[in-house]
Write an enzyme that holds these catalytic residues in place. Structure first.
Site, PDB file in Angstrom:
ATOM      1  N   GLY A 157       0.795  -1.301   0.077  1.00 47.61           N
ATOM      2  CA  GLY A 157      -0.043  -0.193   0.035  1.00 47.61           C
ATOM      3  C   GLY A 157       0.892   1.123   0.002  1.00 47.61           C
ATOM      4  O   GLY A 157       0.666   2.322   0.897  1.00 47.61           O
TER       5      GLY A 157
ATOM      6  N   HIS B 157     -10.708  10.680  15.266  1.00 50.67           N
ATOM      7  CA  HIS B 157      -9.870  10.406  13.798  1.00 50.67           C
ATOM      8  C   HIS B 157     -10.317  11.172  12.512  1.00 50.67           C
ATOM      9  O   HIS B 157     -11.456  11.742  12.809  1.00 50.67           O
ATOM     10  CB  HIS B 157      -9.594   9.014  13.426  1.00 50.67           C
ATOM     11  CG  HIS B 157      -8.962   8.305  14.045  1.00 50.67           C
ATOM     12  ND1 HIS B 157      -9.334   7.688  15.451  1.00 50.67           N
ATOM     13  CD2 HIS B 157      -7.475   7.619  14.070  1.00 50.67           C
ATOM     14  CE1 HIS B 157      -8.321   7.137  15.974  1.00 50.67           C
ATOM     15  NE2 HIS B 157      -7.263   7.060  15.467  1.00 50.67           N
TER      16      HIS B 157
ATOM     17  N   GLY C 288      -8.689   0.796  16.533  1.00 50.62           N
ATOM     18  CA  GLY C 288      -7.696  -0.249  17.140  1.00 50.62           C
ATOM     19  C   GLY C 288      -6.948   0.224  18.300  1.00 50.62           C
ATOM     20  O   GLY C 288      -6.843  -0.649  19.470  1.00 50.62           O
ATOM     21  N   THR C 289      -6.415   1.369  18.175  1.00 48.54           N
ATOM     22  CA  THR C 289      -5.770   2.030  19.372  1.00 48.54           C
ATOM     23  C   THR C 289      -6.540   2.120  20.704  1.00 48.54           C
ATOM     24  O   THR C 289      -5.978   1.545  21.696  1.00 48.54           O
ATOM     25  CB  THR C 289      -5.207   3.110  19.142  1.00 48.54           C
ATOM     26  OG1 THR C 289      -4.048   3.147  18.007  1.00 48.54           O
ATOM     27  CG2 THR C 289      -4.171   3.629  20.413  1.00 48.54           C
TER      28      THR C 289
ATOM     29  N   THR D 180      -2.412  -2.749  10.262  1.00 47.12           N
ATOM     30  CA  THR D 180      -3.729  -2.612   9.824  1.00 47.12           C
ATOM     31  C   THR D 180      -4.951  -2.859  11.111  1.00 47.12           C
ATOM     32  O   THR D 180      -4.540  -3.758  11.743  1.00 47.12           O
ATOM     33  CB  THR D 180      -4.256  -3.364   8.663  1.00 47.12           C
ATOM     34  OG1 THR D 180      -3.307  -3.183   7.587  1.00 47.12           O
ATOM     35  CG2 THR D 180      -5.719  -3.390   8.125  1.00 47.12           C
ATOM     36  N   THR D 181      -6.040  -1.950  10.942  1.00 48.71           N
ATOM     37  CA  THR D 181      -6.717  -2.370  12.270  1.00 48.71           C
ATOM     38  C   THR D 181      -8.328  -2.728  11.772  1.00 48.71           C
ATOM     39  O   THR D 181      -8.481  -2.862  10.570  1.00 48.71           O
ATOM     40  CB  THR D 181      -6.974  -1.192  13.112  1.00 48.71           C
ATOM     41  OG1 THR D 181      -7.324  -0.158  12.276  1.00 48.71           O
ATOM     42  CG2 THR D 181      -5.556  -0.838  13.781  1.00 48.71           C
TER      43      THR D 181
ATOM     44  N   LYS E 221     -11.502   7.193   8.212  1.00 55.46           N
ATOM     45  CA  LYS E 221     -11.379   6.059   9.214  1.00 55.46           C
ATOM     46  C   LYS E 221     -12.390   5.249   9.134  1.00 55.46           C
ATOM     47  O   LYS E 221     -13.560   5.717   9.468  1.00 55.46           O
ATOM     48  CB  LYS E 221     -11.200   6.841  10.738  1.00 55.46           C
ATOM     49  CG  LYS E 221     -10.941   5.697  11.935  1.00 55.46           C
ATOM     50  CD  LYS E 221      -9.514   4.897  11.543  1.00 55.46           C
ATOM     51  CE  LYS E 221      -9.220   4.116  12.843  1.00 55.46           C
ATOM     52  NZ  LYS E 221      -8.142   3.214  12.881  1.00 55.46           N
TER      53      LYS E 221
ATOM     54  N   MET F  23      -0.271   5.853   5.316  1.00 57.39           N
ATOM     55  CA  MET F  23       0.790   5.432   6.084  1.00 57.39           C
ATOM     56  C   MET F  23       1.708   4.690   5.213  1.00 57.39           C
ATOM     57  O   MET F  23       2.926   5.146   5.514  1.00 57.39           O
ATOM     58  CB  MET F  23       0.113   4.238   7.102  1.00 57.39           C
ATOM     59  CG  MET F  23      -0.520   4.888   8.220  1.00 57.39           C
ATOM     60  SD  MET F  23       0.831   5.628   9.187  1.00 57.39           S
ATOM     61  CE  MET F  23       2.042   4.269   9.620  1.00 57.39           C
TER      62      MET F  23
END
Length: 265
Positions: A7, A155, A165-166, A99-100, A159, A12
């Protein structure tokens, strides 16, 4: 070490490519993009806007380049991440996945992969976020049973998963510290008549504009509250952390590693 970035045109992947290109301990082998993208075949440096050609291509078939790498860094999509995981296992290549949005069954696949490859999964690769996680563990041990715990995360408008996920990882850390499972005590948003239940962890997700990432955990008491907060100004901190994770896997045996191992927390 030889690195493949999955990606490389994403927010990212682009930053990871830029940072990896400037590291003396990393050599970029290829970028891997989803099929059908108009930049397939172009130089990775052009696609990721590194400011120079890197002499390696962006391809749409990971299998065609995977044998040349030592580690794969993947911050793509849920669907693509599963394909990357299977290929990493088949080729016995180290994998960093950030990835989340995975469910419990999908996460178990990453854990199972650690029997075959060095596997590092990190919902958040920021050094300071992971220091914050350590502080949350301390706070939960000291006051978790008394406090009303609420998590607010923000976010950008793109998103996909909520909560992040965090923030889920933060909740899991605190729940585990208190001897509980997050699934049993998490409350996601409120509507109508919805009094707070003791012993729960509340989640609230904001999505707006191009907010990079912001997480605040509130520990509420009568007459006072404690807030532990992390703000990122951009995504560079996550990209640098991802590259540090990849470097950490150099020479490692098969196993499941986390950002805590990288940061010695």
């Amino acid at each position: 070490m030889k690195v493949i970035v999955v990606g490389p045109r994403g927010k990212m992947g682009k930053l990871i490519t830029q940072i990896a290109a400037g590291r003396e301990d990393m050599e970029l082998i290829a970028g891997v993009a989803p099929k059908g993208r108009d930049y397939i075949g172009r130089d990775l440096g052009q696609v990721a806007m590194t400011g120079c050609d890197l002499g390696v291509p962006v391809v749409d078939d990971l299998a065609s380049v995977i044998d040349s790498c030592d580690v794969i860094i993947d911050f793509s999509t849920k669907e693509m991440a599963m394909e990357v995981l299977d290929l990493a296992i088949a080729s016995k290549k180290a994998l960093v996945c950030g990835t989340t949005g995975f469910n419990a069954e999908e996460m178990q696949r990453f854990k199972d992969a650690s029997a075959h490859i060095p596997m590092l999964y990190a919902a958040n690769t920021s050094k300071l976020v992971n220091v914050m996680n350590k502080l949350l563990e301390v706070a939960a041990a000291a006051i978790g049973e008394e406090a009303d715990i609420e998590i607010l995360e923000m976010h950008d408008q793109w998103k996909k998963d909520a909560p992040s996920g965090t923030s889920k990882e933060m909740g899991e850390i605190m729940a585990r510290t208190m001897g509980r499972e997050l699934d049993d005590i998490a409350v996601y948003g409120r509507h109508g008549v919805s009094p707070r239940e003791n012993g729960t962890i509340g989640y609230h997700s904001l999505r707006a504009g191009n907010i990079p990432s912001s997480h605040t955990v509130f520990f509420g008491f009568m007459g006072e509250r404690l807030e532990i907060t992390h703000h990122s100004y951009n995504w560079e901190c996550f990209a640098r952390g991802a590259c540090d994770c990849a470097a950490y896997l150099s020479g490692k045996q098969a196993g499941f590693y986390t950002i805590k191992d990288v940061l010695n927390l």
